[in-house]
Design an enzyme around this catalytic site. Structure first.
Site, PDB file in Angstrom:
ATOM      1  N   ASN A 178     -11.773  -7.410  22.732  1.00  0.00           N
ATOM      2  CA  ASN A 178     -13.034  -6.361  23.098  1.00  0.00           C
ATOM      3  C   ASN A 178     -13.128  -6.941  24.777  1.00  0.00           C
ATOM      4  O   ASN A 178     -13.785  -7.896  24.784  1.00  0.00           O
ATOM      5  CB  ASN A 178     -14.421  -6.748  22.014  1.00  0.00           C
ATOM      6  CG  ASN A 178     -15.285  -5.994  22.634  1.00  0.00           C
ATOM      7  OD1 ASN A 178     -15.320  -5.033  23.347  1.00  0.00           O
ATOM      8  ND2 ASN A 178     -16.555  -6.350  22.248  1.00  0.00           N
TER       9      ASN A 178
ATOM     10  N   LYS B  45     -15.199  -5.262  26.610  1.00  0.00           N
ATOM     11  CA  LYS B  45     -16.452  -4.805  27.036  1.00  0.00           C
ATOM     12  C   LYS B  45     -16.609  -4.025  28.099  1.00  0.00           C
ATOM     13  O   LYS B  45     -15.616  -3.192  28.529  1.00  0.00           O
ATOM     14  CB  LYS B  45     -17.501  -6.135  26.959  1.00  0.00           C
ATOM     15  CG  LYS B  45     -17.248  -6.854  25.755  1.00  0.00           C
ATOM     16  CD  LYS B  45     -18.243  -8.222  25.677  1.00  0.00           C
ATOM     17  CE  LYS B  45     -18.264  -8.849  24.309  1.00  0.00           C
ATOM     18  NZ  LYS B  45     -19.045  -9.716  23.973  1.00  0.00           N
TER      19      LYS B  45
ATOM     20  N   HIS C  94     -21.392  -3.427  16.971  1.00  0.00           N
ATOM     21  CA  HIS C  94     -21.585  -4.699  17.749  1.00  0.00           C
ATOM     22  C   HIS C  94     -23.126  -4.961  18.095  1.00  0.00           C
ATOM     23  O   HIS C  94     -23.755  -4.059  18.475  1.00  0.00           O
ATOM     24  CB  HIS C  94     -20.806  -4.308  19.139  1.00  0.00           C
ATOM     25  CG  HIS C  94     -20.485  -5.585  19.797  1.00  0.00           C
ATOM     26  ND1 HIS C  94     -21.362  -6.390  20.507  1.00  0.00           N
ATOM     27  CD2 HIS C  94     -19.317  -6.602  19.889  1.00  0.00           C
ATOM     28  CE1 HIS C  94     -20.844  -7.586  21.080  1.00  0.00           C
ATOM     29  NE2 HIS C  94     -19.578  -7.496  20.547  1.00  0.00           N
TER      30      HIS C  94
ATOM     31  N   GLU D 277     -24.401  -5.995  20.878  1.00  0.00           N
ATOM     32  CA  GLU D 277     -24.859  -5.729  22.261  1.00  0.00           C
ATOM     33  C   GLU D 277     -25.257  -4.205  22.148  1.00  0.00           C
ATOM     34  O   GLU D 277     -26.582  -3.833  22.798  1.00  0.00           O
ATOM     35  CB  GLU D 277     -23.585  -5.741  23.225  1.00  0.00           C
ATOM     36  CG  GLU D 277     -23.303  -7.203  23.663  1.00  0.00           C
ATOM     37  CD  GLU D 277     -22.071  -7.900  24.043  1.00  0.00           C
ATOM     38  OE1 GLU D 277     -21.057  -7.003  24.302  1.00  0.00           O
ATOM     39  OE2 GLU D 277     -21.875  -8.827  24.165  1.00  0.00           O
TER      40      GLU D 277
ATOM     41  N   GLU E 127     -20.003 -11.878  13.623  1.00  0.00           N
ATOM     42  CA  GLU E 127     -20.208 -12.539  15.030  1.00  0.00           C
ATOM     43  C   GLU E 127     -21.546 -12.941  15.288  1.00  0.00           C
ATOM     44  O   GLU E 127     -22.535 -12.119  15.558  1.00  0.00           O
ATOM     45  CB  GLU E 127     -19.960 -11.265  16.074  1.00  0.00           C
ATOM     46  CG  GLU E 127     -18.461 -10.701  16.041  1.00  0.00           C
ATOM     47  CD  GLU E 127     -18.111  -9.932  17.504  1.00  0.00           C
ATOM     48  OE1 GLU E 127     -17.231 -10.273  18.037  1.00  0.00           O
ATOM     49  OE2 GLU E 127     -18.764  -9.276  17.923  1.00  0.00           O
TER      50      GLU E 127
ATOM     51  N   GLY F 111     -20.463 -15.088  23.859  1.00  0.00           N
ATOM     52  CA  GLY F 111     -20.783 -15.240  25.490  1.00  0.00           C
ATOM     53  C   GLY F 111     -21.352 -16.531  25.751  1.00  0.00           C
ATOM     54  O   GLY F 111     -21.734 -16.508  26.844  1.00  0.00           O
TER      55      GLY F 111
ATOM     56  N   SER G 248     -17.282 -16.667  21.219  1.00  0.00           N
ATOM     57  CA  SER G 248     -16.536 -17.682  21.883  1.00  0.00           C
ATOM     58  C   SER G 248     -15.447 -18.227  21.270  1.00  0.00           C
ATOM     59  O   SER G 248     -15.048 -19.727  21.236  1.00  0.00           O
ATOM     60  CB  SER G 248     -17.641 -18.799  22.185  1.00  0.00           C
ATOM     61  OG  SER G 248     -18.724 -18.459  22.688  1.00  0.00           O
TER      62      SER G 248
HETATM   63  P1  13P Z   1     -17.047 -13.671  23.354  1.00  0.00           P
HETATM   64  O1  13P Z   1     -15.701 -14.014  22.859  1.00  0.00           O
HETATM   65  O2  13P Z   1     -16.945 -13.605  24.955  1.00  0.00           O
HETATM   66  O3  13P Z   1     -17.977 -14.735  22.870  1.00  0.00           O
HETATM   67  O4  13P Z   1     -17.408 -12.192  22.745  1.00  0.00           O
HETATM   68  C1  13P Z   1     -17.457 -11.985  21.443  1.00  0.00           C
HETATM   69  C2  13P Z   1     -17.657 -10.537  21.170  1.00  0.00           C
HETATM   70  O5  13P Z   1     -18.797 -10.228  21.244  1.00  0.00           O
HETATM   71  C3  13P Z   1     -16.377  -9.867  20.839  1.00  0.00           C
HETATM   72  O6  13P Z   1     -16.863  -8.581  20.276  1.00  0.00           O
END
Ligand code: 13P
Length: 254
Positions: free
Chosen positions: A16, A18, A101, A103, A170, A176, A211
């Site tokens: 992903n 983002k 997600h 976010e 997640e 992150g 992560s």
């Molecule tokens: P990270 O791997 O950067 O922690 O992000 C995970 C994520 O949100 C994947 O959708």
């Protein structure tokens, strides 16, 4: 919970991106990724930003990498400025779409009602949702992880059984941050999610995200009930993403 749920589907490593990625970077990424093809028993997918979907579809043709989008709107066309339709995603060559997600839940305020609509529009238009669920740190500390996940998974209550679906667990506090859930936390939480999914009639693959890096991927992928990863930051470089794919391959078995 069925005993053999881990072996039913090919493991999926999905990247992903983002809100990252320019055309030139995407071209270089696909070129570099092709130098390290994934073993047959691992499926690989990329979710670049919308602007890269069409060119990525072209770059990825002939390569065994599926394309997905990071979001979708719940209508097919019309006056919805700034939104993207499932028909457009199909037209751009997408197989997957990420829905729910954290976010989008936390920053854009998306909640179960909209997430349900998005799931339905994805299913009705030939896209496979990757439905994300996960608790915040305070919720885990307060012992509320399972009730939060149950509430998030309730969007599947009215969904037809057998629809195409991938789940991603997640934990929000691991996204992150460089923190990852421990193998014990991952194993316990994936077992709960698989149980809930079985109860709801959706016995599907469950990815872990948060992560995931080349140096922890094998340990995380070896946890029972983990059938792949949804990778954020470490999917932006072809070498780290490839190393995660190879780590997953080494523990997923052929
Ligand atoms: P990270 O791997 O950067 O922690 O992000 C995970 C994520 O949100 C994947 O959708």
């Amino acid at each position: 919970m069925s005993a053999n749920y881990t072996s039913r589907k090919r493991h999926l490593i999905a990247g992903n991106w983002k809100m990252n990625g320019m055309l030139q970077e995407a071209e270089q990424f696909v070129h570099d990724l092709a130098e390290n093809p994934a073993p047959d028993h691992i499926e690989v997918a990329l979710m670049p930003p919308f602007t890269l979907l069409h060119p990525m579809a072209e770059l990825l043709s002939e390569k065994d990498v599926r394309l997905g989008a990071q979001s979708v709107y719940c209508e097919l066309k019309g006056a919805f400025t700034g939104s993207i339709s499932p028909l457009m995603l199909r037209d751009a060559g997408c197989h997957y779409v990420i829905i729910g997600h954290s976010e989008r839940r936390d920053i854009m305020g998306e909640a179960n009602e909209l997430i349900s609509k998005k799931l339905n529009v994805a299913w009705n238009n030939g896209l496979e949702p990757i439905l994300c669920v996960g608790e915040h740190l305070e919720e885990r500390q307060d012992g509320e992880t399972n009730s939060v996940l149950r509430q998030q998974l309730s969007v599947l209550e009215d969904a037809a059984q057998g629809v195409a679906l991938t789940l991603a667990y997640e934990p929000v506090w691991a996204i992150g941050t460089g923190l990852t859930a421990t193998p014990a936390q991952v194993t316990e939480t994936h077992a709960f999610i698989h149980e809930e999914l079985s109860r709801l009639g959706h016995d599907c693959r469950v990815l872990y995200g948060g992560s995931v890096k080349p140096d922890n991927a094998a340990e995380l992928m070896a946890c029972p009930g983990v059938e792949g990863a949804l990778v954020g930051g470490a999917s932006l470089q072809a070498d780290s993403f490839s190393n995660i794919v190879q780590a997953a391959a080494s523990v997923a078995g052929a």
